[in-house]
Write a protein that holds these residues in place. Structure first.
Motif, mmCIF file in Angstrom:
data_model
loop_
_atom_site.group_PDB
_atom_site.id
_atom_site.type_symbol
_atom_site.label_atom_id
_atom_site.label_comp_id
_atom_site.label_asym_id
_atom_site.label_seq_id
_atom_site.Cartn_x
_atom_site.Cartn_y
_atom_site.Cartn_z
ATOM 1 N N SER A 138 0.772 -1.044 -0.055
ATOM 2 C CA SER A 138 0.206 0.079 -0.065
ATOM 3 C C SER A 138 0.962 1.418 0.158
ATOM 4 O O SER A 138 2.011 1.286 -0.671
ATOM 5 C CB SER A 138 -1.071 0.046 1.178
ATOM 6 O OG SER A 138 -1.748 0.874 1.104
ATOM 7 N N THR A 160 -5.522 -0.572 1.564
ATOM 8 C CA THR A 160 -5.585 -0.580 2.948
ATOM 9 C C THR A 160 -6.697 -1.129 3.662
ATOM 10 O O THR A 160 -6.601 -2.097 4.696
ATOM 11 C CB THR A 160 -5.483 0.963 3.444
ATOM 12 O OG1 THR A 160 -4.138 1.623 2.928
ATOM 13 C CG2 THR A 160 -5.697 1.179 5.167
ATOM 14 N N ARG A 164 -7.548 -4.946 5.676
ATOM 15 C CA ARG A 164 -7.888 -5.234 7.105
ATOM 16 C C ARG A 164 -9.292 -6.063 6.926
ATOM 17 O O ARG A 164 -9.265 -6.943 7.743
ATOM 18 C CB ARG A 164 -8.633 -3.712 7.496
ATOM 19 C CG ARG A 164 -7.543 -2.876 7.824
ATOM 20 C CD ARG A 164 -7.773 -1.539 8.087
ATOM 21 N NE ARG A 164 -6.952 -0.397 8.579
ATOM 22 C CZ ARG A 164 -7.000 0.896 8.385
ATOM 23 N NH1 ARG A 164 -8.034 1.272 7.725
ATOM 24 N NH2 ARG A 164 -6.103 1.411 9.084
ATOM 25 N N ASN A 178 -1.539 -8.641 5.543
ATOM 26 C CA ASN A 178 -0.927 -7.468 6.242
ATOM 27 C C ASN A 178 -0.382 -6.512 4.994
ATOM 28 O O ASN A 178 -0.268 -7.156 3.829
ATOM 29 C CB ASN A 178 0.256 -7.633 6.968
ATOM 30 C CG ASN A 178 -0.341 -8.111 8.170
ATOM 31 O OD1 ASN A 178 -0.829 -7.813 9.251
ATOM 32 N ND2 ASN A 178 0.443 -9.747 8.470
ATOM 33 N N ALA A 179 -0.195 -5.470 5.213
ATOM 34 C CA ALA A 179 0.383 -4.508 4.240
ATOM 35 C C ALA A 179 1.594 -3.655 4.633
ATOM 36 O O ALA A 179 1.771 -3.397 5.743
ATOM 37 C CB ALA A 179 -0.464 -3.398 3.607
ATOM 38 N N ASP A 181 3.397 0.118 4.062
ATOM 39 C CA ASP A 181 3.130 1.443 3.553
ATOM 40 C C ASP A 181 4.202 2.242 3.454
ATOM 41 O O ASP A 181 4.619 3.129 4.450
ATOM 42 C CB ASP A 181 1.904 2.064 4.603
ATOM 43 C CG ASP A 181 0.707 1.322 4.814
ATOM 44 O OD1 ASP A 181 0.718 0.131 5.292
ATOM 45 O OD2 ASP A 181 -0.122 1.849 4.234
ATOM 46 N N ASN A 237 -1.363 -2.420 8.646
ATOM 47 C CA ASN A 237 -0.784 -1.692 7.559
ATOM 48 C C ASN A 237 0.452 -0.889 8.150
ATOM 49 O O ASN A 237 0.256 0.128 8.889
ATOM 50 C CB ASN A 237 -1.762 -0.680 7.215
ATOM 51 C CG ASN A 237 -2.975 -1.211 6.187
ATOM 52 O OD1 ASN A 237 -2.527 -1.293 4.907
ATOM 53 N ND2 ASN A 237 -4.159 -1.610 6.802
#
Length: 257
Positions: A138, A160, A164, A178-179, A181, A237
Motif C-alpha cells: 500500500s 489499506t 483489514r 498485512n500491508a 506502507d 498496515n
C-alpha cells in the motif's frame, strides 16, 4: 537467516524497485521465488542473480482477468505449493484530479485495486493449504490524503481497507494478511524526484530518519511480516516511512525559537 527454506513466494511487480529488492531478499533467505512483470526480459535481468532451480518467471499483467489464476497454477505446478504472496505491482500518477482522463482512472484502478483483488482471491485456496500469508504494497498515501494525488491515494486507500477486511475474513483459515506502507523510496518509479532539491528538502524536513528509503528497507519489513516471527500479526498496515506518519503535520517548533 534462512527463514524461508523450502517455502515458495510470488512477488508481483518484481522487475525493479521494491519488488526486485524483496524478491532478492526472499531468495537470500532460501525461498523459491516466482518473479512477475509485464516484460519478461526485465525479470530475466533479476533472475541472473538467483538460483535457476529455485526461480520461476511468469510474465503478465495482474489486472488482466485470468492471469492471477495462471500464475498461481504455474507456481504450484513448479514448486508444489504456495506459502507467501507479495502483491506489489502498482503504478502511480499525480496531477489535478479534475483533469484526470478516463484511461488514467481505469488504469490506476485496474492495476492498483483490481490486480490486488484478483491476486489475493486466487492465491487464497493455496495459502489456506499451507497456512501462508499475503503482504500487499500500500502506501502512506493509503493512510492519509496527499496534495495532487487523489487518484493514487484512492487506490491505495482501497488496498489499506482490503487488507483489514481480508485479515478478518481469512484469519480462521490460518491465512494472515498485512500491508507495508512506504513513503518516498528510491526506485525507478521515483527516478528524477531526488534531483529536485526543494522537494527533497521538504521530505527531509518531515522524515525522522533523515534519508529516503531504499528497496532493502521495505524488503526487510515484508520478509518480517511473511515470517513466523510475525505469526500473530494480521490486518496491519505497517508504515515503513522513516517516521513521516508519526507526525500530525505541524511544523517543528524547535526551529522557530
Amino acid at each position: 537467516m534462512q527463514r524461508f527454506t523450502g517455502k515458495t513466494v510470488i512477488v508481483t511487480g518484481s522487475s525493479s524497485g521494491i519488488g526486485q529488492g524483496t524478491a532478492l531478499r526472499f531468495a537470500e533467505e532460501g525461498a523459491n521465488v516466482v518473479l512477475n512483470s509485464r516484460n519478461r526480459k526485465d525479470c530475466e535481468k533479476v533472475a541472473q542473480d538467483l538460483d535457476e532451480m529455485h526461480t520461476l518467471i511468469v510474465e503478465g499483467d495482474v489486472s488482466e482477468k485470468g492471469f492471477s489464476q495462471d500464475i498461481v497454477a504455474r507456481t504450484v505446478e513448479r514448486f508444489g505449493a504456495l506459502d507467501v504472496l507479495f502483491s506489489n505491482a502498482g503504478i502511480a500518477s499525480s496531477g489535478p484530479f479534475a483533469e484526470e482522463d478516463d484511461e488514467t482512472i481505469d488504469d490506476m484502478l485496474a492495476i492498483n485495486v483490481k490486480g490486488m483483488l484478483y491476486m489475493c482471491r486466487d492465491a487464497f485456496p493455496e495459502l489456506k493449504k499451507t497456512g501462508g500469508s499475503i503482504i500487499c504494497t500500500s502506501s502512506v498515501s493509503g493512510l492519509g490524503g496527499d496534495y495532487g494525488q487523489a487518484l493514487y491515494t484512492a487506490s491505495k486507500g482501497a488496498v489499506t481497507q482490503l487488507v483489514r477486511s481480508l485479515a478478518l475474513e481469512w484469519g480462521r483459515d490460518g491465512v494472515r494478511v498485512n500491508a507495508v506502507d512506504p513513503s518516498f523510496t528510491k526506485t525507478d518509479m521515483t527516478e528524477g524526484m531526488d534531483a529536485n532539491e526543494e522537494l527533497m528538502q521538504a521530505f527531509m524536513d518531515r522524515l525522522a530518519i533523515k534519508r529516503p528509503a531504499e528497496p532493502r528497507d521495505i524488503a526487510g519489513a515484508v520478509t518480517f511480516l511473511a515470517s513466523e516471527d510475525a505469526g500473530y500479526i494480521t490486518g496491519v498496515n505497517l508504515p515503513v516511512d522513516g517516521g513521516i506518519s508519526a507526525s500530525n503535520g505541524q511544523p517543528d517548533f524547535r526551529l522557530y525559537k
